[in-house]
Design a protein around this motif. Structure first.
Motif, mmCIF file in Angstrom:
data_model
loop_
_atom_site.group_PDB
_atom_site.id
_atom_site.type_symbol
_atom_site.label_atom_id
_atom_site.label_comp_id
_atom_site.label_asym_id
_atom_site.label_seq_id
_atom_site.Cartn_x
_atom_site.Cartn_y
_atom_site.Cartn_z
ATOM 1 N N ASP A 9 -49.647 45.091 19.138
ATOM 2 C CA ASP A 9 -50.719 44.740 18.186
ATOM 3 C C ASP A 9 -50.694 43.256 17.854
ATOM 4 O OD1 ASP A 9 -51.787 47.234 17.900
ATOM 5 O OD2 ASP A 9 -50.507 47.796 16.218
ATOM 6 N N VAL A 10 -49.592 42.599 18.230
ATOM 7 C CA VAL A 10 -49.424 41.205 17.797
ATOM 8 C C VAL A 10 -49.039 40.290 18.956
ATOM 9 C CG1 VAL A 10 -48.753 41.833 15.442
ATOM 10 C CG2 VAL A 10 -46.996 41.605 17.198
ATOM 11 N N THR A 11 -49.361 39.024 18.814
ATOM 12 C CA THR A 11 -48.901 37.982 19.736
ATOM 13 C C THR A 11 -47.512 37.525 19.290
ATOM 14 O OG1 THR A 11 -51.151 37.259 20.175
ATOM 15 C CG2 THR A 11 -49.407 35.632 20.556
ATOM 16 N N TRP A 15 -38.536 40.727 21.300
ATOM 17 C CA TRP A 15 -37.300 40.461 20.565
ATOM 18 C C TRP A 15 -36.191 41.379 21.083
ATOM 19 C CZ3 TRP A 15 -34.787 37.220 17.683
ATOM 20 C CH2 TRP A 15 -33.768 37.658 16.820
ATOM 21 N N GLU A 35 -41.082 39.868 18.201
ATOM 22 C CA GLU A 35 -40.911 38.907 17.120
ATOM 23 C C GLU A 35 -42.207 38.130 16.952
ATOM 24 O OE1 GLU A 35 -38.206 35.573 17.436
ATOM 25 O OE2 GLU A 35 -37.721 35.773 15.316
ATOM 26 N N SER A 36 -42.755 38.201 15.760
ATOM 27 C CA SER A 36 -44.006 37.510 15.465
ATOM 28 C C SER A 36 -44.021 37.174 13.989
ATOM 29 C CB SER A 36 -45.183 38.433 15.804
ATOM 30 O OG SER A 36 -46.397 37.806 15.488
ATOM 31 N N MET A 37 -44.414 35.952 13.653
ATOM 32 C CA MET A 37 -44.432 35.504 12.262
ATOM 33 C C MET A 37 -43.084 35.770 11.584
ATOM 34 S SD MET A 37 -47.390 34.131 11.695
ATOM 35 C CE MET A 37 -47.697 34.133 9.932
ATOM 36 N N LYS A 38 -42.000 35.539 12.341
ATOM 37 C CA LYS A 38 -40.632 35.726 11.845
ATOM 38 C C LYS A 38 -40.344 37.168 11.421
ATOM 39 C CE LYS A 38 -40.182 30.947 10.296
ATOM 40 N NZ LYS A 38 -39.393 30.489 11.433
ATOM 41 N N MET A 39 -41.110 38.101 11.966
ATOM 42 C CA MET A 39 -40.897 39.511 11.649
ATOM 43 C C MET A 39 -40.630 40.278 12.943
ATOM 44 S SD MET A 39 -41.477 40.105 8.339
ATOM 45 C CE MET A 39 -42.060 41.789 8.200
ATOM 46 N N GLU A 40 -39.925 41.389 12.799
ATOM 47 C CA GLU A 40 -39.700 42.256 13.953
ATOM 48 C C GLU A 40 -40.734 43.379 13.911
ATOM 49 O OE1 GLU A 40 -35.625 43.446 13.444
ATOM 50 O OE2 GLU A 40 -35.034 41.368 13.145
ATOM 51 N N ILE A 41 -41.760 43.251 14.725
ATOM 52 C CA ILE A 41 -42.880 44.204 14.684
ATOM 53 C C ILE A 41 -42.692 45.249 15.784
ATOM 54 C CG2 ILE A 41 -45.392 44.447 14.703
ATOM 55 C CD1 ILE A 41 -44.566 42.478 12.558
ATOM 56 N N PRO A 42 -42.612 46.515 15.437
ATOM 57 C CA PRO A 42 -42.401 47.525 16.480
ATOM 58 C C PRO A 42 -43.660 47.786 17.307
ATOM 59 C CG PRO A 42 -42.587 48.564 14.323
ATOM 60 C CD PRO A 42 -42.674 47.087 14.099
ATOM 61 N N GLU A 64 -51.469 39.587 21.926
ATOM 62 C CA GLU A 64 -52.058 40.760 21.245
ATOM 63 C C GLU A 64 -52.876 41.603 22.225
ATOM 64 O OE1 GLU A 64 -54.163 39.646 17.697
ATOM 65 O OE2 GLU A 64 -55.372 41.461 17.726
#
Lengths: 73, 527
Positions: A9-11, A15, A35-42, A64
């Motif tokens: 869902d994200v660019t 990670w 890893e996107s915007m310093k978050m770990e997005i599943p 994305e």
């Protein structure tokens, strides 16, 4: 057996790949972390299934909407 | 009637009325209705029956159409391609109408007075009686054939859209796209407070595939051009998608249950049967230890609001922000929550546009707003800049600052920058409560240290270690409890107390809300 795609869902960048090829996932399970915007997005396997192939390795950049893994379910 | 003597003249008139009504009930005829059903679509009469309370539809203009006569005697009527009237939804009156696709594809009809569409009788009914308007759209608008019929070309939008615009500040307007909508009907669908379309059987666009192919050479199907994958998920032209027409009608009824009849009233209060002091233990652990990990914000919202009261608007568009109508102790509220699963909750252009619309909607209908905040700021990067994130984001902030409805800010985790400011009530009480997991500032510490302490870091023997050291020092000072000491945030609460705390304030605001009903003026120029 249907061919299923897991999309991000994200660019960002891959990670951690938290699963292995051949692993069977339940609907809603995590395939890998982006890893996107310093978050770990599943990246979620919406319908579950067995992992056949990963399209990216850890550290690689992704955009994305890209397919990150192929599953069969 | 039985006791009266037969009156042959009256009998003939009654019989003609019955014939005309029967002709209207046939719509475009059995063959046309059959084709419509085969495409998986309901007729306009079935649609109206599906959305309103059983037996509540009082039709207006049933006799409109083109009569057929033989020697002056009526033999049949082709009905006007629009059916409308007065009905009730949950026992409250509504104006309802829609195109009849089975009669010439529901194209515009020219009688003495318009029945529906922009400026039609059904819109006057909603305006004059201050009742919600439900538009069931299934038409392609004007046709060039009208030039032949009239002998001249009609100036666009002669009259009618001014009423459609007026209604946006007066009564709830709901538009459902239930077929292929182009031109005027497509435009009409957008002039609504909430819109919905049905998957597989409905599309919406400014112009359909033939015009697109001729203008741009692009060969596209209707679905590729204006199905929900484009109109709902990517463009946000239409708010929600329903799986079936039946589900669409249920969603319309549900949406209206959160709305007042008009802006001069408050939304209905429902007995929620959910204790105000319900403190869900799961709230305590929903935010992960690691601030890099997201969590399920929808689950969090459901634990706070009245049980089963969450109605999400635009669930598949601008997903960094979740917008939903809900109830707290039976009172309608609007909830705006950042979704940390989507770019960490950073506000991009679409999310900002979605928030702007939702704040305006709630302000218009006097619905208090709850912000559940976890926003690291506006989205960054070249794509975000090209999408005008800054302008859309500031527009959202601007509309939030103009709104006068009470707002409640609950900082769950991150609250940074202008996006964070857009989640507060600077005009009103400015009540900001926070969970112990909250953090805030102009920008996140890790984003600002390298620039603000550049010389210090460069002069260090181990610059990386020095940067981390400064980050750790600042983070210790950034504890929410320290801000609470300075009354820079009004309260830190145990996450489980969120529901009772908010309910107290929302209950208390009801008296004030009664004093501020009416139209909301809009001054100034949006950025």
């Amino acid at each position: 057996m249907a061919r299923l795609e897991a999309k991000t869902d994200v660019t960002g960048s891959v990670w951690k790949i938290t699963t292995v090829v051949g692993q069977t996932l339940a609907p809603g399970d995590t395939v890998m972390l982006i890893e996107s915007m310093k978050m770990e997005i599943p990246v979620i396997a919406e319908d579950g299934g067995t992992i056949k192939e990963f399209r990216f390795a850890e550290g690689e950049s992704i955009t994305e909407g890209e397919v990150v893994a192929i599953l069969e379910g | 009637m039985k006791d009266q003597a037969p009156d042959t003249a009256r009998n003939a008139e009654v019989a003609e009325l019955a014939l005309r009504r029967a002709e209207a009930d046939k719509l475009g005829g059995a063959e046309s209705v059959g084709r419509h059903h085969e495409q998986g679509r309901l007729t306009i009469r079935e649609r109206i029956a599906g959305v309103v309370d059983a037996g509540s539809f009082q039709e207006v203009g049933k006799l409109t159409g083109q009569g057929r006569y033989t020697d002056g005697v009526l033999t049949g009527v082709t009905p006007a391609p629009y059916v409308m009237g007065l009905a009730t939804i949950d026992k409250r009156p509504v104006a309802v109408g829609g195109e009849d696709f089975t009669v010439r594809g529901g194209i515009s009809w020219s009688g003495e007075r318009k029945k529906g569409g922009q400026g039609g009788f059904v819109e006057d009914l909603a305006h004059q009686y201050r009742i919600p308007l439900v538009n069931l759209i299934d038409g392609a608008g004007g046709s060039v054939t009208s030039i032949q019929r009239r002998g001249y070309s009609v100036f666009p939008g002669v009259h009618g859209f001014e009423r459609a615009v007026e209604l946006m500040g007066e009564v709830p307007v709901v538009c459902a796209v239930l077929g292929t909508a182009a031109g005027g009907p497509a435009g009409r669908a957008i002039l609504s407070h909430w819109s919905v379309m049905v998957k597989d059987t409905s599309q919406v666009f400014a112009a359909g595939p033939p015009v697109v192919e001729r203008s741009l050479g692009q060969k596209l199907t209707k679905e590729e051009l204006g199905g929900p994958a484009i109109a709902v998920d990517i463009a946000g032209t239409i708010d929600n998608a329903a799986a079936t027409e039946a589900q669409c009608f249920e969603m319309i009824r549900n949406y209206l249950s959160y709305m007042p009849q008009n802006v001069w009233e408050l939304p209905p209060v429902l007995d929620c049967g959910d204790p105000v002091d319900r403190c869900d233990n799961a709230l305590l652990k929903i935010v992960p230890e690691s601030r890099r990990q997201p969590y399920d914000m929808r689950k969090l919202v459901r634990m706070v609001v009245d049980r089963d009261s969450m109605f999400e608007i635009q669930p598949t568009y601008g997903k960094a922000v979740i917008t939903c109508l809900a109830r707290m102790n039976g009172k309608v509220v609007g909830v705006i929550a950042n979704d940390p699963k989507v770019y960490g909750g950073a506000m991009d252009a679409r999310a900002a546009r979605k928030q702007t619309h939702f704040v305006e909607l709630c302000d218009c209908f006097h619905i208090p707003l709850i912000f559940l905040v976890d926003v690291p700021g506006f989205m960054v990067g070249k794509d975000a800049e090209a999408a005008a994130t800054l302008r859309e984001g500031m527009r959202s902030v601007y509309v939030g600052l103009q709104a006068t409805v009470p707002m409640y800010t609950v900082v769950i985790r991150k609250c940074y920058g202008m996006a964070g400011m857009g989640a507060t009530d600077k005009n009103g009480l400015d009540l900001k409560i926070a969970w112990p997991t909250a953090e805030w500032g102009s920008l996140p510490v890790e984003g600002g240290v390298a620039a603000a302490f550049r010389r210090d870091i460069q002069a260090a023997a181990d610059p990386k270690a020095r940067e981390q050291e400064i980050e750790a020092e600042l983070r210790a000072l950034a504890s929410p409890f320290r801000t609470a000491e300075a009354f820079g945030v009004e309260e830190i609460i145990d996450p489980r107390e969120t529901r009772p705390y908010l309910c107290r304030f929302i209950d208390a605001a009801q008296g004030r809300l009664k004093t501020t009903v009416g139209r909301k003026p809009r001054y100034g120029v949006r950025p």
